[in-house]
Design a protein around this motif. Structure first.
Motif, PDB file in Angstrom:
ATOM      1  N   THR A 184      18.134  -6.924 -46.686  1.00 10.92           N
ATOM      2  CA  THR A 184      19.299  -7.803 -46.839  1.00 10.92           C
ATOM      3  C   THR A 184      19.028  -8.965 -47.788  1.00 10.92           C
ATOM      4  N   GLY A 185      17.962  -8.878 -48.580  1.00 11.81           N
ATOM      5  CA  GLY A 185      17.688  -9.938 -49.550  1.00 11.81           C
ATOM      6  C   GLY A 185      17.246 -11.242 -48.929  1.00 11.81           C
ATOM      7  N   GLY A 186      16.609 -11.173 -47.772  1.00 12.33           N
ATOM      8  CA  GLY A 186      16.098 -12.375 -47.121  1.00 12.33           C
ATOM      9  C   GLY A 186      17.079 -13.070 -46.208  1.00 12.33           C
ATOM     10  N   ARG A 187      18.327 -12.581 -46.139  1.00 14.57           N
ATOM     11  CA  ARG A 187      19.342 -13.191 -45.277  1.00 14.57           C
ATOM     12  C   ARG A 187      19.496 -12.425 -43.969  1.00 14.57           C
ATOM     13  N   GLN A 188      20.129 -13.075 -43.012  1.00 12.50           N
ATOM     14  CA  GLN A 188      20.594 -12.396 -41.814  1.00 12.50           C
ATOM     15  C   GLN A 188      22.013 -11.897 -42.092  1.00 12.50           C
ATOM     16  N   GLU A 189      22.293 -10.645 -41.767  1.00 14.74           N
ATOM     17  CA  GLU A 189      23.611 -10.081 -42.046  1.00 14.74           C
ATOM     18  C   GLU A 189      24.209  -9.502 -40.775  1.00 14.74           C
ATOM     19  N   PHE A 190      25.455  -9.828 -40.531  1.00  9.87           N
ATOM     20  CA  PHE A 190      26.183  -9.310 -39.372  1.00  9.87           C
ATOM     21  C   PHE A 190      27.364  -8.481 -39.849  1.00  9.87           C
ATOM     22  N   LEU A 191      27.571  -7.332 -39.234  1.00 10.82           N
ATOM     23  CA  LEU A 191      28.650  -6.409 -39.606  1.00 10.82           C
ATOM     24  C   LEU A 191      29.478  -6.084 -38.372  1.00 10.82           C
ATOM     25  N   LEU A 192      30.795  -6.107 -38.533  1.00  7.81           N
ATOM     26  CA  LEU A 192      31.697  -5.728 -37.449  1.00  7.81           C
ATOM     27  C   LEU A 192      32.878  -4.974 -38.050  1.00  7.81           C
ATOM     28  N   GLY A 193      33.199  -3.827 -37.474  1.00  6.97           N
ATOM     29  CA  GLY A 193      34.333  -3.064 -37.997  1.00  6.97           C
ATOM     30  C   GLY A 193      34.492  -1.742 -37.301  1.00  6.97           C
ATOM     31  N   GLY A 194      35.115  -0.800 -38.001  1.00 12.21           N
ATOM     32  CA  GLY A 194      35.333   0.513 -37.400  1.00 12.21           C
ATOM     33  C   GLY A 194      36.134   1.408 -38.321  1.00 12.21           C
ATOM     34  N   THR A 195      36.364   2.626 -37.852  1.00 13.81           N
ATOM     35  CA  THR A 195      37.075   3.645 -38.607  1.00 13.81           C
ATOM     36  C   THR A 195      38.274   4.150 -37.818  1.00 13.81           C
ATOM     37  N   LEU A 196      39.416   4.232 -38.468  1.00 10.43           N
ATOM     38  CA  LEU A 196      40.587   4.914 -37.926  1.00 10.43           C
ATOM     39  C   LEU A 196      40.564   6.331 -38.483  1.00 10.43           C
ATOM     40  N   PHE A 197      40.260   7.300 -37.627  1.00  4.85           N
ATOM     41  CA  PHE A 197      40.118   8.683 -38.059  1.00  4.85           C
ATOM     42  C   PHE A 197      41.382   9.446 -37.689  1.00  4.85           C
ATOM     43  N   MET A 198      42.029  10.075 -38.685  1.00  2.00           N
ATOM     44  CA  MET A 198      43.354  10.659 -38.498  1.00  2.00           C
ATOM     45  C   MET A 198      43.370  12.117 -38.943  1.00  2.00           C
ATOM     46  N   PRO A 199      43.004  13.027 -38.052  1.00  2.48           N
ATOM     47  CA  PRO A 199      43.059  14.442 -38.390  1.00  2.48           C
ATOM     48  C   PRO A 199      44.462  15.007 -38.203  1.00  2.48           C
ATOM     49  N   ASP A 200      44.754  16.059 -38.903  1.00  2.00           N
ATOM     50  CA  ASP A 200      46.022  16.776 -38.766  1.00  2.00           C
ATOM     51  C   ASP A 200      45.668  18.254 -38.639  1.00  2.00           C
ATOM     52  N   VAL A 201      45.708  18.766 -37.406  1.00  2.00           N
ATOM     53  CA  VAL A 201      45.256  20.128 -37.123  1.00  2.00           C
ATOM     54  C   VAL A 201      46.372  20.914 -36.450  1.00  2.00           C
ATOM     55  N   SER A 202      46.617  22.122 -36.929  1.00  2.00           N
ATOM     56  CA  SER A 202      47.590  23.027 -36.302  1.00  2.00           C
ATOM     57  C   SER A 202      46.970  24.410 -36.204  1.00  2.00           C
ATOM     58  N   TYR A 203      47.256  25.072 -35.086  1.00  2.33           N
ATOM     59  CA  TYR A 203      46.663  26.383 -34.824  1.00  2.33           C
ATOM     60  C   TYR A 203      47.757  27.419 -34.567  1.00  2.33           C
ATOM     61  N   ASP A 204      47.575  28.601 -35.143  1.00  2.00           N
ATOM     62  CA  ASP A 204      48.507  29.706 -34.936  1.00  2.00           C
ATOM     63  C   ASP A 204      47.740  30.873 -34.319  1.00  2.00           C
ATOM     64  N   GLY A 205      47.987  31.108 -33.034  1.00  2.00           N
ATOM     65  CA  GLY A 205      47.361  32.220 -32.331  1.00  2.00           C
ATOM     66  C   GLY A 205      48.333  33.328 -32.011  1.00  2.00           C
ATOM     67  N   GLY A 206      49.419  33.409 -32.790  1.00  2.00           N
ATOM     68  CA  GLY A 206      50.420  34.437 -32.572  1.00  2.00           C
ATOM     69  C   GLY A 206      51.769  33.895 -32.169  1.00  2.00           C
ATOM     70  N   ASP A 207      51.851  32.584 -31.875  1.00  2.00           N
ATOM     71  CA  ASP A 207      53.107  31.949 -31.473  1.00  2.00           C
ATOM     72  C   ASP A 207      53.607  30.955 -32.509  1.00  2.00           C
ATOM     73  N   GLY A 208      53.089  31.048 -33.734  1.00  2.00           N
ATOM     74  CA  GLY A 208      53.427  30.072 -34.757  1.00  2.00           C
ATOM     75  C   GLY A 208      52.505  28.869 -34.668  1.00  2.00           C
ATOM     76  N   TYR A 209      52.506  28.035 -35.693  1.00  2.00           N
ATOM     77  CA  TYR A 209      51.602  26.888 -35.726  1.00  2.00           C
ATOM     78  C   TYR A 209      52.002  25.843 -34.687  1.00  2.00           C
ATOM     79  N   LYS A 210      51.010  25.425 -33.904  1.00  2.00           N
ATOM     80  CA  LYS A 210      51.176  24.376 -32.902  1.00  2.00           C
ATOM     81  C   LYS A 210      50.288  23.207 -33.282  1.00  2.00           C
ATOM     82  N   LYS A 211      50.872  22.015 -33.339  1.00  2.00           N
ATOM     83  CA  LYS A 211      50.151  20.832 -33.798  1.00  2.00           C
ATOM     84  C   LYS A 211      49.472  20.115 -32.640  1.00  2.00           C
ATOM     85  N   SER A 212      48.219  19.747 -32.828  1.00  2.00           N
ATOM     86  CA  SER A 212      47.500  18.934 -31.855  1.00  2.00           C
ATOM     87  C   SER A 212      48.004  17.496 -31.934  1.00  2.00           C
TER      88      SER A 212
END
Length: 414
Positions: A57-85
């Motif tokens: 960190t170049g001799g400094r103290q560093e603090f990090l705070l945050g996060g991720t918004l994860f947004m999947p878009d998944v649909s499955y077709d097992g014979g009844d057409g696509y169904k969205k999770s």
């Protein structure tokens, strides 16, 4: 036989997918904005799980705070057409501290969510999804350490991994019973070993390589024991010999990688990472015939005094391939991987940046986009052998999968 296949599929659907298999692509906004690179970059507090040899960190103290918004878009077709999770949003937190004890020794402490997702088909009335509701969370509590001698540096991160898994679904039978063992939790211990070399202005073999950094990293596997979850859902299928015994253990696989970065001019940095993920040897995944993954990432940063722009690209082929769907075993694995483990995205485009408010405070952001893929496998080898089954599965199974995510961190140094 269909019933047993569908029971098995419930297990797979409980397991998350992120970007590279079930590995979140890069840790922290800086890494993710540059395609997930970080094996040979000084990323400070966010680098404890990328490569601890570069938590400087170049001799400094560093603090990090945050996060991720994860947004999947998944649909499955097992014979009844696509169904969205409906499980289309996950929040993945991150917090870390890094600093220097002296000019040779740096340390850190961090808590990183490395994954957190599932599926939610509770409102779907078709039998192909079994109204499945699942959730898997993985969190790592890490203590990265780095020691420098000359231009060399070595790093080590021991971490405790917390994992939780919940599965519940409706059996596709005339009885329509619900299965679910409640939330199962486990703790495991993992280790990350890293190394790096920073070239300075001194000639090496007659060539000046000022601005070049190289890095190596190795991550051990971690077992996760989810009591009653996997065993309960796969017991019938295992007894009939259509699947190897999965037990209740899933193993986050070991991996190793190498990277390099090069800073040139007053503003430019490029970086390249390669890593190999050993899915084929991991407990649970090898029953599904997952194959090893090679992940390639490239990133670029343009930096001014108060702001930076970053962009990148990440590629990894799917960790599984279509099996012979005309056989019961091949069709079962095909169905399992598409319904339960739709780790089918391969390309990821990233960009982001940083704004430095002053010498102490900065904000970092990243956006990751994985274009939609459509994958269809042969499942014709699955034939209904039990008269009570009300549903006949289609000869093919398909999944559509697209991802996007936003990562934000606040960085404070003093």
């Amino acid at each position: 036989m269909l019933k047993r296949v569908m029971l098995l599929s419930a297990v797979g659907a409980s397991l998350l997918w992120a970007t590279n298999g079930d590995e979140l692509m890069g840790i922290g906004a800086k890494s993710r904005a540059m395609g997930g690179v970080g094996i040979a970059l000084d990323l400070g507090a966010e680098n404890g799980l990328n490569n601890p040899a570069f938590i400087e960190t170049g001799g400094r103290q560093e603090f990090l705070l945050g996060g991720t918004l994860f947004m999947p878009d998944v649909s499955y077709d097992g014979g009844d057409g696509y169904k969205k999770s409906d499980a289309d949003l996950s929040v993945i937190p991150a917090a870390a501290l890094a600093g220097r004890i002296n000019e040779r020794f740096s340390y850190g402490v961090g808590m990183f969510g490395t994954a957190g997702m599932g599926v939610d088909y509770r409102d779907d009335e078709s039998e192909s999804t079994m109204q499945m509701v699942t959730a898997l969370q993985i969190m790592k509590f890490a203590v990265p350490l780095c020691y420098k001698f000359g231009n060399f540096r070595i790093g080590y991160t021991p971490y405790v991994q917390y994992s939780s898994l919940d599965i519940n679904y409706k059996e596709p039978t005339l009885l329509g019973r619900h299965r679910g063992a409640g939330v199962a939790q486990d703790l495991g211990i993992g280790h990350i070993f890293g190394a790096g070399y920073v070239f300075d202005g001194k000639p090496v073999g007659g060539i000046t390589l000022d601005g070049l950094k190289i890095g190596l990293v190795y991550k051990t596997s971690v077992d996760m024991d989810f009591k009653d979850q996997l065993q309960q859902a796969t017991e019938l299928f295992t007894l009939l010999g259509y699947l190897e015994d999965m037990g209740d253990t899933l193993e986050q696989p070991s991996q190793f990688g190498a990277g390099l970065s090069y800073a040139f001019g007053a503003h430019h940095t490029v970086a390249f990472d390669w890593k190999h993920i050993n899915w084929s040897d991991a407990k649970g995944y090898k029953v599904l015939k997952w194959k090893d993954q090679d992940v390639f990432a490239i990133g670029y940063e343009y930096a001014e005094e108060t702001w930076s722009l970053r962009a990148g690209y990440n590629y990894a082929s799917m960790p599984f391939a279509e099996k012979d769907g005309t056989t019961a075993q091949g069709a079962t694995i095909n169905l399992f991987n598409l319904l339960g483990f739709p780790a089918t995205v391969e390309q990821h485009f990233t960009f982001g940046g940083e704004y430095r408010v002053n010498e102490h405070l900065s904000f970092n952001g990243a956006f990751v986009y994985a274009p939609e893929t459509t994958t269809t496998y042969d499942t014709s080898g699955i034939n209904p052998e039990i008269p009570l089954l009300p549903h006949i599965i289609n000869d093919t199974a398909s999944v559509r999968h697209q991802q996007s995510s936003l990562t934000f961190t606040l960085n404070y140094s003093y």
